[in-house]
Design a protein around this motif. Structure first.
Motif, PDB file in Angstrom:
ATOM      1  N   LEU A 225      -5.275   9.657  48.091  1.00  0.00           N
ATOM      2  CA  LEU A 225      -6.488   8.817  48.119  1.00  0.00           C
ATOM      3  C   LEU A 225      -7.681   9.518  47.476  1.00  0.00           C
ATOM      4  O   LEU A 225      -8.564   8.861  46.911  1.00  0.00           O
ATOM      5  N   ILE A 226      -7.718  10.840  47.564  1.00  0.00           N
ATOM      6  CA  ILE A 226      -8.795  11.603  46.915  1.00  0.00           C
ATOM      7  C   ILE A 226      -8.747  11.368  45.405  1.00  0.00           C
ATOM      8  O   ILE A 226      -9.774  11.129  44.757  1.00  0.00           O
ATOM      9  N   VAL A 227      -7.539  11.421  44.854  1.00  0.00           N
ATOM     10  CA  VAL A 227      -7.372  11.186  43.419  1.00  0.00           C
ATOM     11  C   VAL A 227      -7.691   9.738  43.062  1.00  0.00           C
ATOM     12  O   VAL A 227      -8.392   9.462  42.080  1.00  0.00           O
ATOM     13  N   LEU A 228      -7.178   8.799  43.866  1.00  0.00           N
ATOM     14  CA  LEU A 228      -7.414   7.376  43.587  1.00  0.00           C
ATOM     15  C   LEU A 228      -8.886   7.023  43.725  1.00  0.00           C
ATOM     16  O   LEU A 228      -9.394   6.166  42.996  1.00  0.00           O
ATOM     17  N   GLY A 229      -9.557   7.680  44.661  1.00  0.00           N
ATOM     18  CA  GLY A 229     -10.999   7.444  44.814  1.00  0.00           C
ATOM     19  C   GLY A 229     -11.767   7.861  43.578  1.00  0.00           C
ATOM     20  O   GLY A 229     -12.745   7.203  43.176  1.00  0.00           O
ATOM     21  N   ALA A 230     -11.337   8.939  42.961  1.00  0.00           N
ATOM     22  CA  ALA A 230     -12.002   9.432  41.754  1.00  0.00           C
ATOM     23  C   ALA A 230     -11.654   8.594  40.522  1.00  0.00           C
ATOM     24  O   ALA A 230     -12.382   8.624  39.515  1.00  0.00           O
TER      25      ALA A 230
END
Length: 463
Positions: A225-230
């Motif tokens: 989710l950290i990657v998808l948020g970015a």
């Protein structure tokens, strides 16, 4: 020896090509039709009885709760393949491979549901009072094919040795590269932890995995989710790319070499089959110990497993790789590093490597704990309870051997032995489809229709 290994590799590659895909995909499709598309028609009920009742205790006969049985089975399916296998499928088959991974997952739900139903129906108690079951039991009792049941149990018992070594080696190599810890030390740590858990039998395994699995999946999903948020603005384009390239060739770009539709189908189906283990016959060994009042009720948790493993975890991995551009930045021979690359672009190389290494450690550890239990149950079926205890030490020794890279020639047989257990299990599922169908009808009449009728009456009173 080299020529022999090449022969084994070529035979294995052929078996796991069209023949095995046809068997698993065709078998799953046949069961889907025979069960009246159960996994689609009653999906809301499945979600209500699984996701909606994770923490509900059951007083029905069994050794562990339905959720503990499920997390035990999930422990062997959610693993390094979810982090490494999906990027490899994209690298070799293109983004369209993910679409075909979804297809085989939705069809495979019927296979997983069927084997869990049969696993519970034909389970029995062993000398220690624990419920045991699996393909060896429903092949023998349901079909009367004792030699085939012995064949399945023997090859699974041996396959677990190689599988344990491969898992241990992948973990020791990752830990060494990330934390500079010697492989032998990693092997000893894993051995001690696995021994402590498996000595307690299925009840301790269930108790550990019900806490372990949600935690490790949570850590990985937060990282994703950290990657998808970015890269949130790229998510719609990623889905569009998946659907588009599933039916049309995609050209080379950056480190991606390009892929045709045939490659997308081949790698998507293979990835989906390997990921959720539908039809492999391992899940019902864990589910046979579940406290449940109806075989089909526990079968719903088989569908739940496929949803979590493939439709949630694997999809998250795919989106991370696609939205970050890692699938184009990293060449196919280094596809296993795509997730780390994607995360590194957001949080830095050091943190990304540490997070993924921790996830892999938990994934592999939980997998080894459960497959050792599976191996013990095969030994118990073949030679009795005392021999199963001996095999436990063999599997523990395999952890050390695998960690230091010993007996690598055995690894060549891993997929070949896996095919030897898939074949009799899927054939048994097809021959026993009538029993699964009758149990499903009974469940629908006794539970689903009754529930719908009660809801209608409540609704009428409310008016």
């Amino acid at each position: 020896m080299k020529n022999f290994e090449e022969l084994v590799a070529s035979v294995t590659n052929w078996i796991w090509g069209p023949p095995m895909m046809l068997l698993l995909l065709g078998g799953g499709l046949f069961l889907t039709v025979r069960l009246g598309f159960f996994q689609f028609r009653y999906l809301p009920h499945v979600m209500k009885e699984t996701f909606g009742k994770i923490f509900v205790k059951d007083d029905a006969p069994g050794s562990v709760t339905p959720f503990q049985a499920t997390t035990s089975a999930l422990a062997s399916t959610i693993g390094a393949a979810n982090i490494v296998g999906v990027p490899v499928a994209i690298a070799l088959g293109g983004p369209g491979a993910i679409f075909w991974m979804w297809v085989v997952a939705m069809i495979g739900m019927a296979s997983k549901y069927s084997e869990v139903v049969l696993g519970v129906k034909y389970r029995t108690k062993n000398e220690e009072g624990e419920w045991v079951g699996g393909p060896m039991h429903y092949i023998e009792k349901g079909l009367g094919w004792k030699p085939v049941a012995v064949f399945f149990a023997f090859f699974l018992m041996i396959e677990i040795v190689a599988s344990t070594m491969v898992q241990s080696n992948s973990l020791s190599q990752t830990v060494e590269s990330s934390f500079n810890i010697p492989p032998l030390a990693t092997g000893i740590i894993v051995l001690v932890l696995v021994a402590l858990v498996t000595l307690g039998g299925i009840q301790r395994i269930g108790s550990v995995t019900e806490k372990f699995i949600p935690l490790m999946v949570g850590i990985y999903l937060v990282s994703a989710l950290i990657v998808l948020g970015a890269n949130v603005t790229e998510i719609p384009a990623a889905f569009a790319l998946i659907f588009k390239s599933a039916f049309a060739p995609i050209s080379a770009a950056g480190g991606f070499a390009g892929a045709g539709v045939a490659a997308a189908i081949r790698w998507g189906l293979a990835r989906g089959i390997y990921s959720n283990e539908a039809g492999m016959g391992t899940a019902p060994i864990a589910h046979a110990a579940a406290k449940t009042e109806h075989p089909a009720k526990q079968g719903l948790w088989g569908i739940f497993e496929v949803i979590v493993d493939t439709l949630v975890v694997c999809t998250m991995t795919a989106l991370v790789v696609l939205t970050s551009g890692a699938w184009q930045d990293v060449t196919a021979d280094k596809a296993s590093t795509m997730v780390v690359t994607a995360l590194s672009n957001v949080v830095g190389t050091g943190i990304a490597g540490t997070l993924i290494s921790i996830c892999l450690f938990f994934f592999v550890l939980s997998t080894v704990v459960v497959i050792v239990f599976y191996g013990e149950k095969q030994a118990e079926y073949l030679f009795g309870l005392k021999f199963s205890k001996i095999m436990r030490f063999v599997y523990l020794a395999a952890i050390i051997a695998g960690a230091v890279g010993g007996l690598q020639f055995i690894w060549q047989f891993l997929d070949l032995m896996l095919a030897m257990i898939v074949l009799p299990n899927v054939i048994a599922l097809l021959f026993l489809n009538g029993e699964v169908r009758e149990l499903t009808k009974d469940y629908i009449n006794r539970y689903i229709k009754k529930e719908n009728k009660e809801q209608e009456q409540t609704h009428s009173v409310g008016k």
